[in-house]
Design a protein around this motif. Structure first.
Motif, PDB file in Angstrom:
ATOM      1  N   ASP A 142       0.856  -1.179   0.000  1.00 10.02           N
ATOM      2  CA  ASP A 142       0.000   0.000   0.000  1.00 10.02           C
ATOM      3  C   ASP A 142       0.895   1.233   0.000  1.00 10.02           C
ATOM      4  OD1 ASP A 142       0.906   0.398   2.582  1.00 10.02           O
ATOM      5  OD2 ASP A 142      -0.802  -0.593   3.502  1.00 10.02           O
ATOM      6  N   ARG A 198      -5.176   1.398   1.246  1.00 13.22           N
ATOM      7  CA  ARG A 198      -5.394  -0.016   0.934  1.00 13.22           C
ATOM      8  C   ARG A 198      -5.547  -0.212  -0.567  1.00 13.22           C
ATOM      9  NH1 ARG A 198     -10.241  -1.461   3.630  1.00 13.22           N
ATOM     10  NH2 ARG A 198     -11.345  -1.771   1.673  1.00 13.22           N
ATOM     11  N   VAL A 199      -4.924  -1.287  -1.030  1.00 18.75           N
ATOM     12  CA  VAL A 199      -5.012  -1.658  -2.445  1.00 18.75           C
ATOM     13  C   VAL A 199      -5.667  -3.032  -2.517  1.00 18.75           C
ATOM     14  CG1 VAL A 199      -3.632  -2.261  -4.469  1.00 18.75           C
ATOM     15  CG2 VAL A 199      -2.981  -0.312  -3.070  1.00 18.75           C
TER      16      VAL A 199
END
Lengths: 147, 119
Positions: free
Chosen positions: A65, B90-91
Motif C-alpha cells: 500500500d 489499501r489496495v
C-alpha cells in the motif's frame, strides 16, 4: 456493506508541487508504446509494468500500500489480447519481462540497450524464422538483386 | 503487482464514499540511478470522478486543439485529481478475483490531499 454514492463529487484540489525528476504517466507515456532494441529493431509493444516495493516486499508475500515506495522493476509484454477483451490478466508465468535497467530512453518509443535476439520476448519470431521461413526455398538468405 | 492491478480500479475515501476511478499512474524518475535511467517511483494515482479511463490526457495537458475535441474531452474529464501514493491506505488484492465492490476498491487515507493533475 452497500457503498454510498450520490454522483460525481468534485474534491478541492491543490497545486501539484514540482517534482525533482522526469514525470511519466503510465498510459500516456509508456503503455502500448513500441519497444525498440539497441539497433532500432522492433521488439514488442509494452503491455504492462511490473511494480515492486523498494524494500523487496512482493505482493505475493505481503500487501503493498502507500506506506512503502514502489518502483517499476520490469516492462511486461505477453498475450494480452484475450484479457483485454474478456477481462482478467495473464498468469505471471506468461509475461516476458524486460528489466527497467535495460531502458535507455523513453520517447515516442521505448529504447533498450540490448539486442532483440537476446530477449525471451522475441522467441516466437526466432522460432518462426528457423522452422517455417527457413524451410521455404530461398527463405534462408537475403533476396538477390534483380538487376 | 502490475500496473493493471491499479488502473481502472474504483477509488473510495476512508468512509466508503466513491471518489472515482484510477485512470492513470504517475511515475517520477527520481530514484537511484539504475544503469541508464533513474528508477521510476510510483508517485501518484490520477483519479477521474466521472470516467473510468482517459483519452490522450487532455485534462492533464495545456493542449487546446483540435477544437472542439480538446475542450469537450477536458470538460468530460473535469474534476480529475491526483492522489499521492503515500495517501493510499489499501489496495485490493489482485488475486482475490471479483469480490464485493467495497473490497475491490482502492481506499485513501482520511487526510488525503487532492492535487491538480496537470503535467
Amino acid at each position: 456493506m452497500r457503498r454510498t454514492r450520490t454522483g460525481p463529487r468534485d474534491v478541492s484540489r491543490e497545486p501539484e508541487p514540482r517534482q525533482p525528476g522526469r514525470v511519466l504517466d503510465a498510459r500516456l507515456h509508456l503503455l502500448d508504446r513500441q519497444v525498440l532494441d539497441v539497433d532500432g529493431m522492433p521488439v514488442c509493444t509494452l503491455d504492462d509494468l511490473e511494480l515492486e516495493a523498494v524494500d523487496g516486499r512482493s505482493a505475493v508475500d505481503e500487501r503493498i500500500d502507500g506506506s512503502v515506495p514502489v518502483v517499476i522493476t520490469d516492462l511486461l509484454t505477453g498475450p494480452v489480447l484475450g484479457t483485454r477483451v474478456f477481462g482478467g490478466r495473464p498468469p505471471a508465468s506468461r509475461w516476458h519481462r524486460l528489466p527497467w535497467a535495460h531502458v535507455v530512453d523513453i520517447g515516442t518509443a521505448v529504447r533498450l540497450s540490448v539486442r532483440s535476439g537476446d530477449l525471451d520476448a522475441t522467441w516466437l519470431e526466432r522460432w518462426t524464422r528457423d522452422h517455417i521461413i527457413g524451410r521455404i526455398p530461398g527463405g534462408n538468405h537475403d533476396p538477390e538483386s534483380s538487376g | 503487482m502490475i500496473a493493471s492491478d491499479l488502473l481502472d480500479v474504483p477509488v473510495h475515501d476512508e468512509a466508503g464514499a466513491h471518489l472515482g476511478w484510477v485512470v492513470d499512474l504517475r511515475f517520477v524518475l527520481d530514484g537511484a540511478p539504475d544503469t541508464f535511467l533513474a528508477r521510476a517511483r510510483l508517485h501518484a494515482l490520477v483519479v477521474s470522478p466521472r470516467t473510468r479511463t482517459s483519452f490522450m490526457g487532455f485534462e492533464r495537458s495545456s493542449v487546446r486543439h483540435p477544437w472542439p475535441v480538446a475542450p469537450i474531452l477536458r470538460w468530460w474529464h473535469r474534476g480529475t485529481f491526483l492522489v499521492h501514493w503515500p495517501d493510499v491506505a489499501r489496495v485490493p488484492d489482485p488475486d482475490a478475483g471479483a469480490g464485493p465492490e467495497d473490497t475491490a476498491a482502492i481506499v485513501l487515507r482520511a487526510e488525503f490531499t487532492a492535487y491538480e493533475p496537470g503535467l
